[in-house]
Design a protein around this motif. Structure first.
Motif, PDB file in Angstrom:
ATOM      1  N   SER A 139      22.205  44.846  80.138  1.00  0.00           N
ATOM      2  CA  SER A 139      22.463  43.408  80.233  1.00  0.00           C
ATOM      3  C   SER A 139      21.293  42.615  79.659  1.00  0.00           C
ATOM      4  O   SER A 139      21.483  41.630  78.927  1.00  0.00           O
ATOM      5  CB  SER A 139      22.705  43.006  81.693  1.00  0.00           C
ATOM      6  OG  SER A 139      23.922  43.530  82.178  1.00  0.00           O
ATOM      7  N   THR A 150      24.787  42.328  70.220  1.00  0.00           N
ATOM      8  CA  THR A 150      25.485  43.289  71.074  1.00  0.00           C
ATOM      9  C   THR A 150      25.605  44.647  70.392  1.00  0.00           C
ATOM     10  O   THR A 150      25.459  45.691  71.025  1.00  0.00           O
ATOM     11  CB  THR A 150      26.876  42.767  71.449  1.00  0.00           C
ATOM     12  OG1 THR A 150      26.774  41.415  71.883  1.00  0.00           O
ATOM     13  CG2 THR A 150      27.501  43.599  72.552  1.00  0.00           C
ATOM     14  N   ALA A 173      22.296  46.521  70.526  1.00  0.00           N
ATOM     15  CA  ALA A 173      22.093  47.021  71.885  1.00  0.00           C
ATOM     16  C   ALA A 173      22.931  48.269  72.123  1.00  0.00           C
ATOM     17  O   ALA A 173      22.482  49.229  72.760  1.00  0.00           O
ATOM     18  CB  ALA A 173      22.437  45.937  72.910  1.00  0.00           C
ATOM     19  N   THR A 189      31.778  48.509  69.585  1.00  0.00           N
ATOM     20  CA  THR A 189      31.068  47.280  69.936  1.00  0.00           C
ATOM     21  C   THR A 189      30.715  46.471  68.697  1.00  0.00           C
ATOM     22  O   THR A 189      30.834  45.235  68.690  1.00  0.00           O
ATOM     23  CB  THR A 189      29.783  47.605  70.721  1.00  0.00           C
ATOM     24  OG1 THR A 189      30.121  48.386  71.869  1.00  0.00           O
ATOM     25  CG2 THR A 189      29.093  46.327  71.186  1.00  0.00           C
ATOM     26  N   GLY A 212      32.220  42.935  68.263  1.00  0.00           N
ATOM     27  CA  GLY A 212      31.232  41.868  68.230  1.00  0.00           C
ATOM     28  C   GLY A 212      31.373  41.007  66.988  1.00  0.00           C
ATOM     29  O   GLY A 212      31.218  39.780  67.046  1.00  0.00           O
ATOM     30  N   LYS A 254      28.690  38.958  77.532  1.00  0.00           N
ATOM     31  CA  LYS A 254      27.898  38.129  76.629  1.00  0.00           C
ATOM     32  C   LYS A 254      28.008  36.631  76.938  1.00  0.00           C
ATOM     33  O   LYS A 254      26.983  35.930  76.909  1.00  0.00           O
ATOM     34  CB  LYS A 254      28.321  38.404  75.186  1.00  0.00           C
ATOM     35  CG  LYS A 254      27.418  37.750  74.137  1.00  0.00           C
ATOM     36  CD  LYS A 254      26.097  38.472  73.995  1.00  0.00           C
ATOM     37  CE  LYS A 254      25.301  37.955  72.807  1.00  0.00           C
ATOM     38  NZ  LYS A 254      24.055  38.710  72.576  1.00  0.00           N
ATOM     39  N   SER A 291      30.567  45.502  77.429  1.00  0.00           N
ATOM     40  CA  SER A 291      29.377  44.903  76.822  1.00  0.00           C
ATOM     41  C   SER A 291      29.670  43.509  76.281  1.00  0.00           C
ATOM     42  O   SER A 291      28.900  42.562  76.481  1.00  0.00           O
ATOM     43  CB  SER A 291      28.854  45.797  75.688  1.00  0.00           C
ATOM     44  OG  SER A 291      28.398  47.030  76.193  1.00  0.00           O
ATOM     45  N   ILE A 326      21.439  42.902  75.818  1.00  0.00           N
ATOM     46  CA  ILE A 326      22.477  42.073  75.206  1.00  0.00           C
ATOM     47  C   ILE A 326      22.101  40.601  75.241  1.00  0.00           C
ATOM     48  O   ILE A 326      22.461  39.828  74.356  1.00  0.00           O
ATOM     49  CB  ILE A 326      23.832  42.330  75.900  1.00  0.00           C
ATOM     50  CG1 ILE A 326      24.318  43.747  75.578  1.00  0.00           C
ATOM     51  CG2 ILE A 326      24.889  41.314  75.464  1.00  0.00           C
ATOM     52  CD1 ILE A 326      25.523  44.179  76.370  1.00  0.00           C
TER      53      ILE A 326
END
Length: 287
Positions: A232, A240, A243, A104, A108, A174, A170, A235
């Motif tokens: 959720s 992200t 999280a 992630t 991200g 976003k 994830s 985020i």
């Protein structure tokens, strides 16, 4: 701090969920369990969305990303992850699931331009290091949670695939959250997208399970549905990658649960790893 606190609550939800779910997964398989669990998700999150969510900012574009997030993260990612738990148990499975956090962070940075501050990266490294030490330390397993014989390599591959699916899920939600869509509504759309995929690829009769299993699926689904909402919300209110790190703490939170409820005797190394992970969390929260 709201995002970070919500990610920690997601970790708590996902600590309890696999422990409840593992016996059912071993009996009916990861696909059947995930499919049935999505029914619980949709009912609970749909009801909560109808009663409490703000629908005013929902657009077709946001709906697309939220639904796609559910297909990737809650369908493909979760099926792979639960197959991993079934094959190698929740302890080792949780170790492999840690791959979701670095996946992630990298994705991200690459796709959302999220760059974490140095203190947060250091805290994340400490937290993930503590998790790795805790779950790689072999403790005596409860019989119902033990790995399947000869399934280590396949279980690891499924765990990595699950981690990548979770990371993708994830990130894909976003855009909807950045557009201001209510996190509980995003969580519901993710669950609906996942259930929609299962309805497309399986027969309706495939959802039939004995009542005793539905009780376990319902309980595990209720706990995990709260985790879907919490992540959720996290985020929506923080990076992200952070999280993902803070929601990757189930292996640490699982230790006292295993000790208290399953009678597993834990070594001092496991407890030291817990302190290391908690120090990482403190660094993240005080960045």
């Amino acid at each position: 701090m709201l995002g970070e606190a919500s990610a920690l609550l997601a970790s708590l939800s996902w600590t309890v969920g696999p422990l409840i779910a593992t016996p059912a997964i071993k009996e009916i398989g990861s696909v059947a369990f995930s499919r049935s669990r999505m029914v619980v998700f949709v009912v609970l999150l749909g009801t909560a969305s109808a009663l409490f969510a703000d629908w005013s900012r929902l657009t077709w574009d946001a709906t697309f990303w939220a639904v796609l997030s559910g297909v990737i993260g809650l369908s493909l990612g979760d099926v792979a992850l639960f197959q991993c738990y079934k094959m190698i148990g929740p302890r080792l499975g949780s170790l492999i699931y840690m791959s979701a956090a670095p996946f992630t962070i990298v994705l991200g940075w690459a796709f959302l331009g999220e760059a974490l501050p140095l203190q947060a990266l250091a805290g994340g490294a400490l937290a993930l290091g503590g998790i790795a030490i805790a779950v790689s330390r072999k403790e005596k397993e409860a019989a119902s949670l033990a790995p399947e014989p000869g399934a280590l390599v396949r279980g690891i591959l499924f765990g990595l695939l699950g981690g990548l699916g979770q990371a993708g899920g994830s990130l894909l939600q976003k855009p909807a959250l950045l557009a201001g869509v209510d996190p509980i509504l995003v969580a519901f759309l993710r669950a609906a997208g996942s259930l929609g995929l299962f309805l497309l690829i399986t027969k309706p009769t495939a959802f039939k399970q004995p009542l005793r299993l539905w009780k376990r699926i319902g309980l595990a689904g209720t706990v995990s549905a709260s985790g879907v909402f919490f992540v959720s919300f996290a985020i929506a209110h923080t990076e992200t990658g952070l999280a993902a790190i803070l929601s990757a703490l189930p292996p640490i939170m699982m230790l006292p649960v295993l000790r208290i409820f399953f009678g597993v005797r834990l070594s001092w190394v496991s407890w030291a790893a817990t302190v290391l992970a908690l120090a990482g969390v403190v660094l993240i929260l005080t960045r």
